[in-house]
Write an enzyme that holds these catalytic residues in place. Structure first.
Site, PDB file in Angstrom:
ATOM      1  NE  ARG A 228      41.356  34.833  43.354  1.00  0.00           N
ATOM      2  CZ  ARG A 228      40.521  35.061  42.460  1.00  0.00           C
ATOM      3  NH1 ARG A 228      39.416  36.118  42.799  1.00  0.00           N
ATOM      4  NH2 ARG A 228      40.572  34.837  40.971  1.00  0.00           N
ATOM      5  CG  HIS A 276      34.518  33.924  44.002  1.00  0.00           C
ATOM      6  ND1 HIS A 276      35.864  33.552  44.308  1.00  0.00           N
ATOM      7  CD2 HIS A 276      34.941  34.796  42.905  1.00  0.00           C
ATOM      8  CE1 HIS A 276      36.677  33.927  43.509  1.00  0.00           C
ATOM      9  NE2 HIS A 276      36.162  34.565  42.600  1.00  0.00           N
TER      10      HIS A 276
END
Ligand code: NDP
Length: 313
Positions: A228, A276
């Site tokens: 993340r 992502h």
């Protein structure tokens, strides 16, 4: 009633979810969470990614909430998250294989200076650079040895990289040398040539990749972030690249997504960015995994990828 209400990816995604479930799990009754006739009392399971604000409070009577993501920090940190409802994270073979493919691509690209080649080609530069290391001489250190970290570590090791990993809970592991906790981190970091982050975002891991941690890697190490964005102190990452402590980075996740147009990460000559997408399984693969989890739950078995509030992941 084992009906699944699908909220993931908003109302526009409903038809593709409906079709995917019809193909892989025709016996599982499904409904769109956004159907005007839908009443949350008529479903036991909800499938979510980023539900509209306030909507999760309406899921308080679900038997289980299932997430289309393996990371669930964005859900459990919301004020409307119903903390009493069990939450299951996304898994399945395709998710793990995709993640291992991505990290392999990134690691080989770093070894061979793929970003430099791409920049040279744009400038029509024929510039032959020496190769410093091959995979058999490169130690990849994986932060996190869970569902995805273990799959990545095993694939890298099978391909010939030297691999070690860091996690929280001490245990026996035959194939990959493991390091545990704070003390283990000090032994783990100094030999790492390529650091891969596959930790979950929790209060303990947020901003864990800072100047201090980066300074403990081998000088000139590389970094791959597929965990993340909030694991990383971005200014510290840029400073480590500027000083040469880090050579290059491949970032699939950043602190604010989508990345702002002004971010210095976009044009950095030694950063490769991807949006992502390291490990997004197909609708069918996700639907098959969800249907499998619901079958397990209906038969009274606990799913392995259950979010544990006591651990924060
Ligand atoms: P898991 O929960 O299965 O594994 C997490 C691992 O991190 C475990 O090995 C755990 O240790 C370790 N860990 C957690 N907290 C700490 C800590 N404080 N110190 C040391 N180790 C710790 O998660 P997954 O493997 O399924 O996923 C990992 C992350 O990958 C997700 O949370 C998400 O952030 C990211 N992700 C990114 C995607 C992308 O496309 N870029 C897609 C999917 C996921 P232990 O084994 O001891 O419990």
């Amino acid at each position: 009633m084992k009906r699944l209400a699908v909220s993931a990816d908003g109302p526009a995604a409903w038809e593709s979810w409906r079709d995917a479930f019809a193909r892989v799990a025709p016996d599982l009754p499904t409904i769109s969470w956004f159907d005007p006739a839908f009443d949350p009392a008529d479903a036991s399971y909800a499938l979510v990614w980023e539900p509209p604000v306030g909507e999760m409070a309406r899921m308080a009577n679900m038997r289980v909430i299932l997430s289309t993501g393996a990371g669930v920090n964005h859900l459990v940190n919301r004020p409307d998250f119903p903390a009493d409802v069990p939450l299951v994270r996304m898994g399945g073979d395709q998710t793990a294989v995709l993640m291992a493919d991505y990290v392999m691509w990134a690691a080989i690209g770093l070894l061979r200076g793929a970003r430099r080649w791409a920049r040279d080609q744009e400038k029509h530069l024929w510039c032959n650079r020496p190769i410093l290391r091959n995979s058999a001489e490169t130690r990849v250190g994986v932060l996190g040895f869970g569902n995805l970290g273990a799959a990545v570590a095993r694939r890298l090791a099978a391909t010939g990289f030297i691999v070690s990993a860091w996690c929280r809970t001490p245990r026996e592991e035959k194939q990959i040398p493991l390091f545990f906790g704070e003390e283990g981190l000090s032994d783990f970091l100094p030999s790492v040539d390529i650091l891969v982050n596959l930790l979950p975002s929790t209060p303990h891991t947020r901003h864990i990749i800072d100047a201090e941690l980066l300074s403990r890697l081998k000088p000139g190490a590389d970094f791959i972030n597929v965990g993340r964005g909030d694991h990383v102190v971005e200014d510290d990452l840029l400073a480590a690249l500027a000083s040469g402590q880090l050579d290059s980075a491949v970032l699939d996740v950043v602190a604010t997504e989508p990345l702002s147009a002004e971010s210095p990460l976009w044009d950095h000559p030694r950063i490769t960015l991807t949006p992502h997408m390291a490990s997004e399984a197909s609708r069918e693969a996700q639907a098959a995994y969800v249907a499998h989890v619901i079958r397990e739950l209906e038969e009274g078995r606990a799913p392995p990828l259950l979010y544990r509030p006591d651990r924060g992941y």
